[in-house]
Design a protein around this motif. Structure first.
Motif, mmCIF file in Angstrom:
data_model
loop_
_atom_site.group_PDB
_atom_site.id
_atom_site.type_symbol
_atom_site.label_atom_id
_atom_site.label_comp_id
_atom_site.label_asym_id
_atom_site.label_seq_id
_atom_site.Cartn_x
_atom_site.Cartn_y
_atom_site.Cartn_z
ATOM 1 N N ALA A 40 0.843 -1.203 0.000
ATOM 2 C CA ALA A 40 0.000 0.000 0.000
ATOM 3 C C ALA A 40 0.876 1.252 0.000
ATOM 4 O O ALA A 40 0.594 2.224 -0.716
ATOM 5 N N LEU A 41 1.950 1.191 0.802
ATOM 6 C CA LEU A 41 2.867 2.331 0.886
ATOM 7 C C LEU A 41 3.553 2.564 -0.467
ATOM 8 O O LEU A 41 3.667 3.706 -0.939
ATOM 9 N N ALA A 42 3.976 1.486 -1.113
ATOM 10 C CA ALA A 42 4.638 1.594 -2.423
ATOM 11 C C ALA A 42 3.671 2.198 -3.446
ATOM 12 O O ALA A 42 4.055 3.065 -4.245
ATOM 13 N N ALA A 43 2.391 1.753 -3.413
ATOM 14 C CA ALA A 43 1.380 2.283 -4.340
ATOM 15 C C ALA A 43 1.188 3.778 -4.092
ATOM 16 O O ALA A 43 1.065 4.570 -5.037
ATOM 17 N N ALA A 44 1.169 4.160 -2.801
ATOM 18 C CA ALA A 44 0.972 5.579 -2.462
ATOM 19 C C ALA A 44 2.148 6.422 -2.967
ATOM 20 O O ALA A 44 1.950 7.503 -3.530
ATOM 21 N N VAL A 45 3.379 5.913 -2.791
ATOM 22 C CA VAL A 45 4.570 6.637 -3.261
ATOM 23 C C VAL A 45 4.510 6.805 -4.787
ATOM 24 O O VAL A 45 4.751 7.888 -5.319
ATOM 25 N N CYS A 46 4.132 5.725 -5.483
ATOM 26 C CA CYS A 46 3.997 5.796 -6.951
ATOM 27 C C CYS A 46 2.929 6.807 -7.346
ATOM 28 O O CYS A 46 3.087 7.541 -8.328
ATOM 29 N N GLY A 47 1.824 6.832 -6.577
ATOM 30 C CA GLY A 47 0.718 7.756 -6.855
ATOM 31 C C GLY A 47 1.182 9.196 -6.808
ATOM 32 O O GLY A 47 0.695 10.055 -7.547
ATOM 33 N N VAL A 48 2.134 9.503 -5.920
ATOM 34 C CA VAL A 48 2.638 10.873 -5.788
ATOM 35 C C VAL A 48 3.740 11.150 -6.825
ATOM 36 O O VAL A 48 3.816 12.236 -7.394
ATOM 37 N N LEU A 49 4.596 10.142 -7.075
ATOM 38 C CA LEU A 49 5.741 10.348 -7.975
ATOM 39 C C LEU A 49 5.348 10.431 -9.448
ATOM 40 O O LEU A 49 5.940 11.175 -10.217
ATOM 41 N N PHE A 50 4.378 9.627 -9.854
ATOM 42 C CA PHE A 50 4.053 9.522 -11.279
ATOM 43 C C PHE A 50 2.677 10.087 -11.605
ATOM 44 O O PHE A 50 1.752 9.998 -10.796
ATOM 45 N N GLY A 51 2.555 10.626 -12.815
ATOM 46 C CA GLY A 51 1.285 11.163 -13.270
ATOM 47 C C GLY A 51 1.398 11.578 -14.720
ATOM 48 O O GLY A 51 2.422 11.305 -15.373
ATOM 49 N N ALA A 52 0.332 12.233 -15.230
ATOM 50 C CA ALA A 52 0.324 12.643 -16.641
ATOM 51 C C ALA A 52 1.496 13.600 -16.940
ATOM 52 O O ALA A 52 2.127 13.519 -17.984
ATOM 53 N N ARG A 76 -5.174 13.308 -3.988
ATOM 54 C CA ARG A 76 -5.841 12.201 -4.698
ATOM 55 C C ARG A 76 -5.379 10.842 -4.150
ATOM 56 O O ARG A 76 -6.183 9.924 -3.982
ATOM 57 N N THR A 77 -4.071 10.722 -3.886
ATOM 58 C CA THR A 77 -3.557 9.454 -3.360
ATOM 59 C C THR A 77 -4.142 9.177 -1.978
ATOM 60 O O THR A 77 -4.568 8.056 -1.679
ATOM 61 N N ALA A 78 -4.177 10.235 -1.152
ATOM 62 C CA ALA A 78 -4.752 10.065 0.189
ATOM 63 C C ALA A 78 -6.226 9.696 0.088
ATOM 64 O O ALA A 78 -6.723 8.821 0.821
ATOM 65 N N ALA A 79 -6.934 10.352 -0.863
ATOM 66 C CA ALA A 79 -8.359 10.046 -1.046
ATOM 67 C C ALA A 79 -8.533 8.593 -1.479
ATOM 68 O O ALA A 79 -9.413 7.872 -0.967
ATOM 69 N N ALA A 80 -7.683 8.141 -2.412
ATOM 70 C CA ALA A 80 -7.780 6.750 -2.882
ATOM 71 C C ALA A 80 -7.525 5.782 -1.725
ATOM 72 O O ALA A 80 -8.208 4.758 -1.586
ATOM 73 N N ALA A 81 -6.552 6.135 -0.858
ATOM 74 C CA ALA A 81 -6.240 5.267 0.286
ATOM 75 C C ALA A 81 -7.422 5.213 1.258
ATOM 76 O O ALA A 81 -7.793 4.129 1.735
#
Lengths: 255, 263
Positions: free
Chosen positions: B14-26, B50-55
């Protein structure tokens, strides 16, 4: 400690007439009472009324003189334990030790840690039902008879003053049945016990008092040798019975 | 120990997904540009929300799904069973089609929450005995009724509004307001999780059936209603924030239980 039912009347939702119609009984330490009756006569329903899970149409169930429904759940189960005939299989499995520990009250719900006194109770309950060796096994891997012993241990772990058992030996082999009978006899001086059973021999062997439930009422009650006779059983079960004497021990069988 | 190890693996994922959510985007933003002029890059800030909301959405649906599956003793049970998604959809569609969305950004989520809670209350009011089975049937009935009404609304709506409704129903964390939506949802999630941790023993006993729980000191009827109402409220708040997010039925409870051999 005493559990008293007076003039209980209960009708299942949608049923035409009452299943139980004026049942009275008393459970107190010092005696094992057995309740017998045909399939569908209302034995398990009576246990549910005695435990407070169901509410009667009329009549009362009192635990130490106070209506059973008025006790707080924790106080009630410290005094009165029930072993059901059928228990639903949970989605996730628990070990024997975990399942028996769930019977303890006052366990920290957050950590699940047991006090030394609770651990002693748990070990004693496992030992009483011969479950020590199985304690690490998941309940889903056990046989019906073993599961029944687990649920009996979960009821006994609180050291209740009153114990209601609904067909405790229905899935047990003769050796386990013998063990349970001897356990109930050992508990009886300090625990009031009601055993619901179809096993006439179990009632003759371990009960000090027998009740025959028929057509919503207690049709006969008293000492087992006086009540469990071919004459009283035939109208209840609708088939003839024969009683033998086996080395001084009465044996009764359907013909 | 095995369970603890599995939980740690899931937490790391979950933490890795959250880090990716912040690092990568359009938009590609190098790490060196995350802070600009002493302040957080606005795009990164958006990604964090958005990442926090998804979590929060994922955790809320997981906790809600766990309660539903435990209480109803059914691995197909899900957070939307008591009419939450149908009610929320109807509320949101009503707000969009009747023009209430012009009142402000928060009107659609508020109407969705209102719809979800109303549908939920109707379910609790409609069933007599409030056993798990009756609530389940009531939920399916009210949910279907709400979904049918939603279809009627969509059928008679203008095509532009229809697109808005369908877009909302697809679900998204794109427009989550951190103060007015994310913070209250996170507080509710934390409160529900703490409550469930303290009452975990009661939930465990309920998995053996209401009579077994009663015989071990749990007021099964009251606890069933409290747990299902709490789980539905979590789902309702989630839906109002992010739309009708599809919920993977193999919830985290099952994912945790399977590797330990307990499922």
């Amino acid at each position: 400690m005493k559990l008293t039912a007076e003039q209980l009347v209960y009708t299942h939702p949608g049923a035409r007439g009452p299943l139980l119609n004026g049942v009275s009984l008393e459970i107190a330490p010092g005696r094992i009472a057995a309740l017998l009756g045909r399939n569908g006569s209302g034995k398990s329903t009576l246990v549910r009324l005695l435990s407070g899970y169901l509410t009667p149409d009329s009549g009362s169930v009192t635990l130490d003189g106070r209506p059973v429904a008025e006790w707080s759940p924790a106080e009630r189960v410290r005094r009165l334990a029930v072993v059901q005939q059928h228990v639903a299989v949970p989605l996730t499995d628990y070990t024997v030790r975990e399942t028996v520990a769930m019977g303890l009250t006052g366990v920290s719900r957050l950590s699940g840690a047991l006090s030394p006194e609770q651990s002693t109770r748990l070990e004693r309950a496992l030992e009483l039902l011969d479950l020590t060796e199985l304690s690490g096994r998941l309940c889903g891997t056990l046989s019906g008879g073993e599961r029944q012993r687990v649920f009996t241990a979960a009821a006994l772990v609180r050291s209740p003053g009153l114990l209601l058992l609904d067909e405790p030996t229905s899935a047990a082999d003769p050796a386990v049945t013998r063990k349970i009978v001897s356990l109930l006899r050992r508990l009886a001086p300090e625990v009031g016990i009601l055993v619901v059973t179809h096993d006439l021999q179990l009632a003759l062997d371990c009960a000090g008092y027998v009740m025959l439930l028929h057509e919503g009422r207690i049709a006969a009650a008293g000492d087992p040798p006086d009540v469990l006779t071919p004459e009283t059983l035939r109208p209840v079960y609708g088939c003839p019975f024969r009683r033998f004497d086996c080395g001084g021990r009465p044996v009764i069988l359907p013909e | 120990m095995k369970t603890a190890r599995i939980i740690l693996i899931y937490l790391a994922a979950a933490l890795a997904a959250a880090v990716c959510g912040v690092l990568f985007g359009a938009a590609h933003i190098p790490l060196s540009e995350f802070i600009q002029d002493g302040a957080l890059n606005p795009i990164v800030e958006l990604r964090i929300v958005r990442t926090a909301a998804a979590a929060v959405v994922g955790a809320s649906l997981a906790v809600s799904g766990l309660v539903f599956q435990a209480v109803l003793r059914n691995s197909l049970a899900e957070p939307y069973l008591l009419g939450v998604s149908g009610g929320a959809g109807l509320g949101a569609a009503g707000a969009i089609l009747l023009g209430f969305s012009a009142w402000g950004f928060m009107s659609v989520p508020l109407f969705a929450l209102l719809g979800a809670v109303t549908a939920n209350l109707l379910v609790f009011a409609a069933v007599r005995r409030r056993t798990a089975e009756e609530l389940l049937l009531g939920g399916v009935m009210i949910g279907t009724l709400a979904s049918s009404l939603l279809m009627v609304l969509i059928t008679f709506s203008h095509s532009r509004d229809m697109a808005g409704v369908v877009w909302w129903m697809l679900g998204s964390v794109q427009n989550v307001d951190p103060a007015r939506q994310l913070a209250p949802a996170a507080v509710l999630l934390a409160a529900a999780t703490i409550f469930l941790l303290f009452r975990a023993g009661d939930v465990d006993l309920l998995t053996f059936g209401p009579e077994y729980a009663w015989n071990h000191g749990v007021n099964a009827r009251v606890m069933t209603v409290v747990l299902l109402a709490l789980a539905s409220l979590l789902a309702a708040v989630t839906v109002s924030m992010a739309g009708i997010i599809g919920f993977c039925r193999t919830s985290c409870a099952v994912c945790t239980a399977v590797p330990t051999g307990r499922y």
